[in-house]
Design an enzyme around this catalytic site. Sequence first.
Site, PDB file in Angstrom:
ATOM      1  N   GLU A 526      -7.522  -9.711 -12.984  1.00 56.87           N
ATOM      2  CA  GLU A 526      -8.926  -9.344 -12.840  1.00 56.87           C
ATOM      3  C   GLU A 526      -9.231  -7.865 -12.993  1.00 56.87           C
ATOM      4  OE1 GLU A 526     -10.011 -11.130  -9.157  1.00 56.87           O
ATOM      5  OE2 GLU A 526     -10.277 -13.105 -10.041  1.00 56.87           O
ATOM      6  N   GLU A 676      -2.034 -15.176   1.776  1.00 51.75           N
ATOM      7  CA  GLU A 676      -2.239 -14.817   0.372  1.00 51.75           C
ATOM      8  C   GLU A 676      -1.276 -13.734  -0.082  1.00 51.75           C
ATOM      9  OE1 GLU A 676      -6.097 -13.651  -2.329  1.00 51.75           O
ATOM     10  OE2 GLU A 676      -5.811 -12.672  -0.409  1.00 51.75           O
TER      11      GLU A 676
END
Length: 760
Positions: A526, A676
């Site tokens: 990203e 995560e």
Amino acid sequence: MNNQKPRRWMIVPALYFVAMHTGAAVPAPTDAFSLSASAADFGNYFPSYLANGYFSTMTAPRGTEGNLAYMVGFMDYTKDDMARPAAIPGWSEIDYSTGDSAAGHFWMNQVAVNAVQFVDYAQTLNMQEATLTTSYRYVDHNRGTRIKVTTFVSQASTHLAATQLSLTPEFDGTVELSFALNLWAPHQPRLPLATLTGEQMQEAVAANNMQLVAIPPATPDRAAVWYHGDTHVLAADGDATQLTLSLDGRAEQGLMMAEAAAILLPQGTSASDVALYKSPYRLALNLRIKVQKGKTYAFSKFVAASREGWGGDAKADLALATAARTHGFDALLDAHRAAWRDLWRSDIIIDGDARAQTVVHSDLYYLLAASTADTRWAMGACGPTTGYTGHVFWDSDTWIFPALLLLHPERAKSLAMFRAHTLPAAQARASAAGLKGAKYPWEADPENGSEQTPHFAYVLGEREIHVNADIAIAQWQYWLATHDREWLKQSGWPVMRNVADFWASRATWNADRQRYEIVHVTSVAESYNDVPNDTFTNVSAKKALEISAAAAALVGERADPHWAEVAAKLYIPFSAGEQRHLDFDASVPREPLEGSTLGLLMYPSLDLQMTPQIRRNDFDYTMISVKQGHHEPHGMGMAPASIAAAAVGDTTSAVAWLQRNFTSNLIKPPFNVRTETATNNTGYFVTASGGFLQNLLYGFSGLRIQERGLVEAYAPVLPPEWRSMTLKGVAFRGQRYDFLLDRDAKGQVKLTRKTQSSLH
């Protein structure tokens, strides 16, 4: 500025860090279905959750606390904020006092957890039956009590949950108990995240004396913006004679909900001074009971919950709770255990690695507890919690869906049906953008499918459009695995047709180069948030166009010929000199410390066909970029690398990446909660659970779901210390299969398929 913090982007750079900085190995439990906490975990307790896909509760050390709880698709829609899970009244609390609290005896839930007052402590999450059992000797004012608590959310009767507190006092006297529904205060502050830029969001966080940092042991780094939404209790009451509680509520600007509780006292025991307690924060039945030294008393609390569109009101829930009380705790627990036994008929069984086996079971447990069968609800990236504010990403379609598809297709179907249910919202987004078909959101509301990307990440939400191809591919995978033609015609095909129309209108013709291109996109990596021709996006879009045409033929529809034209001429960046794919258009300058995402081209559901040499070159380039990466371990990092390594025949690398996936600090004790990253405390990251399971189901088995069946597309892989791995109860086109990976007489890994039974 994207202060949502990239999460799906550091797919591969994380890997090198993990290779060099793996955490201490978690001790392997003796029981592959059990995870336990001891007093040593008091200071680093990372809660688990109990859930049945419809509603939940978090866990806590005593086992008697009132904990945050959530309900599927039940969202708060506060003006100027993004949709977020509304916390429903906590239902798990049974508080206890060894004597008159007015005379100085404390309520147990207000006593700090410590090894002096909570002696012989043990808490066990039994993943085979989805129960939490907590036991200890509680000491208060020289009065000791043996405590045992058992809690579960019923898998058999999905509106029901129960908790049972067993007391064995070491004294004669009168004790107090409080059975409560916790009515949470509205969360403060509420930030207008639908309107704030990144800098404004950070200013607002700082102005409220908060920080975007993880707080040990379990507070995530974005807790300041991932707070729970509010449920307003509209009516609440109880009956001290009937020992019941009930309430009706509504999420802020959202749906109605209800809860009820029925209390069962020990047989032959009566309470004195039963009182109904009501405050803005608590609805409870408080009672006193005389106890005898050495005698065990079991108190049970039956809870029913519902929401608009799933169940009735408080009156209906009260009927469910009282009926459960009539049948008794053991009857409800036995039915729940039987339902979970049925779920575990499909499993992944590892012979030779107890730690890996336990992680397989914890990953499956968290997915099963957070999913529903034959509904239209998807799954957020962090399950039934506020992580990523409960929104639905591509994780649901590409990471979680394939992990459920072969073992629990009825649960995978729900994830696919979510996209069919929310198709109108996606069509409206495409129309607003001047495009055809459907443009699904990057962050979708789990109830209505509306776009919920926060304003500070809005550009990311608009441009990370590969999610649309991911959705179509998942729909096609469900068809390939089930051959449910009626489903394809009614649900899958409309989604795929609209996605194909979107891509055909989103691609642009480059006349100079005589090709179609997809420009102004955000890559899976990203940090590249406005690039032309991201390879993963273009490859996925091409596949979406091709499979949509195939679906059209199957349901007797005519495919738009423009789909085939765009697919055939869509540019896929490739280096002829190096004989490998590029990550995106060659015009985009590469950042030396950012890794490659080419490994995702080999991810099972996409599985781009290429020559073995090109596949090897793609993998080798990915590994070079890994060594140049600078990111910490990431939950989405290891599985793609291991799967890609298996696909190119690099067994050593495939095994190494898999092992790092369950020996690093990405898994938090005591209940194997995946985070995560190793440090951000974004827990319950079921996306990574799905990736790890895919690593075994597809990566190590070599199996791929194709039009010609469940195909042994790549050579199987088995770690040297594993004697075998069995994929048990795999569902495919109406049959159940067992797949055994073991070794032949020469030590070569082989895959054996055995038909188990028919699904019908």
